[in-house]
Design a protein around this motif. Structure first.
Motif, short mmCIF file in Angstrom:
data_model
loop_
_atom_site.label_atom_id
_atom_site.label_comp_id
_atom_site.label_asym_id
_atom_site.label_seq_id
_atom_site.Cartn_x
_atom_site.Cartn_y
_atom_site.Cartn_z
N ASP A 244 -0.94 -2.73 -1.70
CA ASP A 244 -0.02 -1.66 -2.04
C ASP A 244 0.44 -0.90 -0.80
O ASP A 244 1.53 -0.32 -0.77
N THR B 196 0.95 -5.90 -8.11
CA THR B 196 1.28 -5.66 -6.71
C THR B 196 1.42 -6.97 -5.95
O THR B 196 0.51 -7.81 -5.99
N LYS C 252 4.36 5.38 -1.00
CA LYS C 252 3.97 4.22 -0.17
C LYS C 252 5.19 3.43 0.31
O LYS C 252 5.20 2.20 0.34
#
Length: 510
Positions: free
Chosen positions: A355, A34, A307
């Protein structure tokens, strides 16, 4: 019996020699996937007190060294800190600001009264061109906040067009008339600010409809940020996410505001005159940021499991009583080692939630609340918070290394918090680990499992001070700064360090 006593003696000896760590950190280097957005290290400049005027902008005729009216010392300091992004013009000011008042010849610009911050007269000499020029000078991405509270959809649409469009139109003609031939590359646009409060006292249902209206007419804005919740208002997040669900073209970010306030809005406490009880309370309140992000993220996940919508923590930091003798509406406060710990804790939290958290903006850049810079006439002070941001800049656009932390507890007056706070990342073959030791009285022994990697070199940096309320002041030698921190190379996949009390530490391995 003698054998048992021997092992007990050896165990006690290991404790006394410091061989047994109080804190262990396991780095999952194989899961560094990430990206930590550089924009997490963003800043905020509102027309408030001496943030803009006297802080960033002094005018071309000033005796203070400047480049086109912008303070040279501030430009160099922000570039050296590696500032990635700057938010403007507010804050509460944004929802009273009409952008056309801040363009064109300065002597022709109308003035206004800053009703939110001290009722001072704003002459609009720092407007759109000045802000974007300053961002270019310091190498920062601009983030512009649109007026929803007292503005119109047409006004918002025309501002985006004026800034970003290359088409032939009245707005681009006006921009060229005012000296800017090519459009600016402005990606981030906030649509309203704190519309649950100073931005209009709106309900989430009303604001979410209004947001969709504004967002649909600001087509040149590629990354639109909706006004999100304050603190623990989870209903606001739920309503906004529900009412913008499946509207991918309308929303890319949702903001969150959380200030570290020790007691309440009426009793915020001194920025410098405090003892350990206030130190503990401040850091324990700061740690609530992790809880807030987790809970708001859970709501966002319900509507956006991929997300896609970023969490934008575009106002955070400490908020104390103003310094004695200063204008209460200017929110000028000093900045101690305690603020350095608050900055380090928050930045570690943002990294660990990379994230979902895609941007954050500490409030504010200069002379207001938890500033990185203070100015007085032609003098400048770099605060403890400044040095933490400079230290942590190694995380910008790096890949997050998930960490498993097991730490002791820092106890005070029957309450406790984790002693150590941490985050880690990898970039260009360098592993960077940032630690905060919250305990002002005790060194913390840390053992780091470096994830099976072999490292040939190790180094470190530290921000600490003699006293918990030490700060840097004008005309005095710095009490809090960035210094080197000795780190030994890892052996057999492990690294042992000792975190001094009340410190923020960077360890780098390569």
């Amino acid at each position: 019996m003698k054998k048992k006593m021997f092992y007990t003696f050896m165990l006690l000896s290991l404790f006394s020699l410091g061989a047994i760590a109080q804190t262990t950190v396991n780095l999952h280097t194989d899961q560094a996937e990430t990206k930590i957005n550089g924009e997490i290290y963003g800043h905020f400049a509102e027309h408030l007190g001496r943030c803009i005027y006297g802080g960033i902008y002094v005018g071309e005729d000033s005796d203070i060294p400047n480049i086109r009216g912008f303070r040279e010392d501030v430009i160099y300091a922000l570039k050296d800190m590696n500032i990635p992004l700057l938010r403007w013009p507010g804050g509460c000011f944004a929802d009273t600001y009409h952008w056309k008042d801040g363009i064109g010849p300065k002597h022709e610009r109308p003035s206004m009264v800053n009703v939110h911050w001290g009722n001072v007269t704003e002459d609009n000499s720092f407007g759109t061109h000045e802000f974007l020029d300053f961002c270019e000078l310091i190498g920062a991405e601009p983030y512009i906040n649109i007026n929803v509270g007292s503005g119109t959809v047409q006004e918002a649409s025309e501002w985006v067009e004026y800034v970003t469009s290359s088409n032939i139109s009245p707005m681009t003609d006006l921009r060229k008339k005012n000296g800017r031939e090519e459009p600016w590359d402005v990606k981030y646009w906030g649509i309203g600010n704190e519309n649950w409060g100073c931005g209009g006292e709106m309900t989430p249902e009303y604001y979410s409809d209004l947001y969709r209206h504004f967002a649909s007419f600001t087509k040149g804005a590629s990354y639109k940020i909706a006004c999100g919740a304050s603190d623990y208002d989870y209903n606001w997040t739920d309503v906004l996410m529900k009412n913008t669900q499946n509207k991918q073209h309308l929303i890319q970010g949702l903001s969150l505001h959380y200030y570290t306030i020790t007691h309440n809005w009426q009793k915020k406490g001194s920025a410098t005159g405090f003892e350990e009880d206030e130190w503990f309370l401040t850091l324990s309140k700061t740690l609530k940021m992790d809880e807030l992000i987790r809970n708001h993220s859970t709501i966002m996940d319900k509507y956006d499991p991929e997300k896609r919508v970023g969490m934008i923590v575009d106002e955070w930091g400490t908020w104390f009583d103003v310094e004695p003798g200063t204008n209460p509406g200017f929110l000028y406060q000093q900045n101690t080692l305690r603020d350095a710990l608050v900055a380090g804790i928050n930045l570690n939290v943002f990294n660990n939630h990379a994230d979902r958290v895609k941007m954050a903006n500490i409030a504010q850049a200069i002379n207001v609340l938890q500033s990185v810079i203070l100015t007085k006439e032609d003098d400048i002070v770099l605060t403890p918070t400044y040095y933490v941001f400079k230290m942590y800049s190694v995380h910008q656009d790096a890949n997050l290394i998930p960490t498993f932390l097991k730490t002791s507890r820092y106890e005070f007056d029957g309450k406790s918090v984790p002693s150590v706070n941490v985050s880690a990342s990898e970039k260009d073959g360098v592993t960077s680990i940032t630690f905060c030791n919250l305990n002002p009285n005790k060194t913390e022994k840390v053992e780091i499992n470096v994830g099976g990697k072999n490292f040939a070199d190790a180094n470190g940096q530290i921000v600490t001070a003699k006293n918990i309320n030490d700060y840097n002041d004008f005309g005095q030698e710095e009490k809090v700064s960035l210094k080197s921190f000795e780190v030994k190379k890892p052996k057999n996949g492990k690294l042992s360090i000792e975190l001094p009390a009340k410190s923020v530490v960077l360890v780098q391995l390569q």
